[in-house]
Structures are given as C-alpha cells and as structure tokens.
Design a protein around this motif. Structure first.
Motif, PDB file in Angstrom:
ATOM      1  N   PHE A  66     -10.289   7.270  -5.613  1.00 16.35           N
ATOM      2  CA  PHE A  66      -9.324   6.637  -4.706  1.00 16.35           C
ATOM      3  C   PHE A  66      -9.238   7.393  -3.383  1.00 16.35           C
ATOM      4  N   LYS A  67      -9.313   8.719  -3.443  1.00 20.16           N
ATOM      5  CA  LYS A  67      -9.245   9.523  -2.226  1.00 20.16           C
ATOM      6  C   LYS A  67     -10.424   9.209  -1.303  1.00 20.16           C
ATOM      7  N   VAL A  68     -11.608   9.100  -1.853  1.00 24.07           N
ATOM      8  CA  VAL A  68     -12.791   8.789  -1.050  1.00 24.07           C
ATOM      9  C   VAL A  68     -12.757   7.340  -0.600  1.00 24.07           C
ATOM     10  N   PHE A  69     -12.251   6.451  -1.447  1.00 19.15           N
ATOM     11  CA  PHE A  69     -12.176   5.034  -1.092  1.00 19.15           C
ATOM     12  C   PHE A  69     -11.213   4.801   0.058  1.00 19.15           C
ATOM     13  N   LYS A  70     -10.127   5.547   0.114  1.00 23.55           N
ATOM     14  CA  LYS A  70      -9.125   5.383   1.176  1.00 23.55           C
ATOM     15  C   LYS A  70      -9.500   6.131   2.460  1.00 23.55           C
ATOM     16  N   LYS A  71     -10.435   7.052   2.404  1.00 19.78           N
ATOM     17  CA  LYS A  71     -10.770   7.890   3.547  1.00 19.78           C
ATOM     18  C   LYS A  71     -11.234   7.101   4.776  1.00 19.78           C
ATOM     19  N   PRO A  72     -12.086   6.075   4.675  1.00 21.20           N
ATOM     20  CA  PRO A  72     -12.513   5.360   5.886  1.00 21.20           C
ATOM     21  C   PRO A  72     -11.365   4.712   6.643  1.00 21.20           C
ATOM     22  N   GLU A  73     -10.302   4.278   5.975  1.00 19.58           N
ATOM     23  CA  GLU A  73      -9.171   3.676   6.675  1.00 19.58           C
ATOM     24  C   GLU A  73      -8.489   4.692   7.582  1.00 19.58           C
ATOM     25  N   GLU A  74      -8.410   5.932   7.159  1.00 20.96           N
ATOM     26  CA  GLU A  74      -7.759   6.965   7.956  1.00 20.96           C
ATOM     27  C   GLU A  74      -8.617   7.361   9.149  1.00 20.96           C
TER      28      GLU A  74
END
Length: 83
Positions: A66-74
C-alpha cells in the motif's frame, strides 16, 4: 530491482504468508482431535505461533504494498509543505 519483479516478489511473499496462516489454522483444528494432553498443548501453542508470525508478516507485506501503491499520488503534488 525492477518494479514488476518487486511486485511479483511481494505477491509471492503474501501468498506464502497466507499459506502458513491457513496451515496454522489447520494445525489448530487438528490439535483439538488429539487425545494426549501434552501433544495437545504443544500443537496448540505451535499453531498459534504460526498464525501470529504469519499475520505479522502478512500485515507487513500488505503495508509495504500500500505504501508503494500510494507513493505516485504524493509525487504529483507541487513542492512545499502539505498542510
């Protein structure tokens, strides 16, 4: 390491954690069919340890995914502090 290989490795680790979780539950159920009290206690605690470790590893792997999946949004946000 390429992204695809990382995701494949994480999915394999999640699958292994799920396998050992289900195996621990199976051993827990099998412990209740034992007649010897010593064997029951040893099998019961062994299965609970398998379940505990599997759940901890599964939670860690899923959290990393989840951390890697959410990283591009940030990364798409403009620079500066986010309030």
């Amino acid at each position: 390491m390429s992204k695809g290989l990382w995701w494949l490795r994480q999915c394999a680790m999640v699958a292994a954690a799920l396998f050992f979780l289900l195996f621990g539950v199976y051993v827990l159920i099998a412990a209740y069919h034992l007649n010897d009290p010593f064997s029951f206690v040893m099998t019961f605690f062994a299965s609970n340890l398998m379940i505990l470790i599997s759940l901890a590893l599964l939670a860690g792997f899923v959290f990393q995914m989840f951390k890697v999946f959410k990283k591009p949004e940030e990364e798409d946000r403009p620079g500066g502090p986010v309030v």
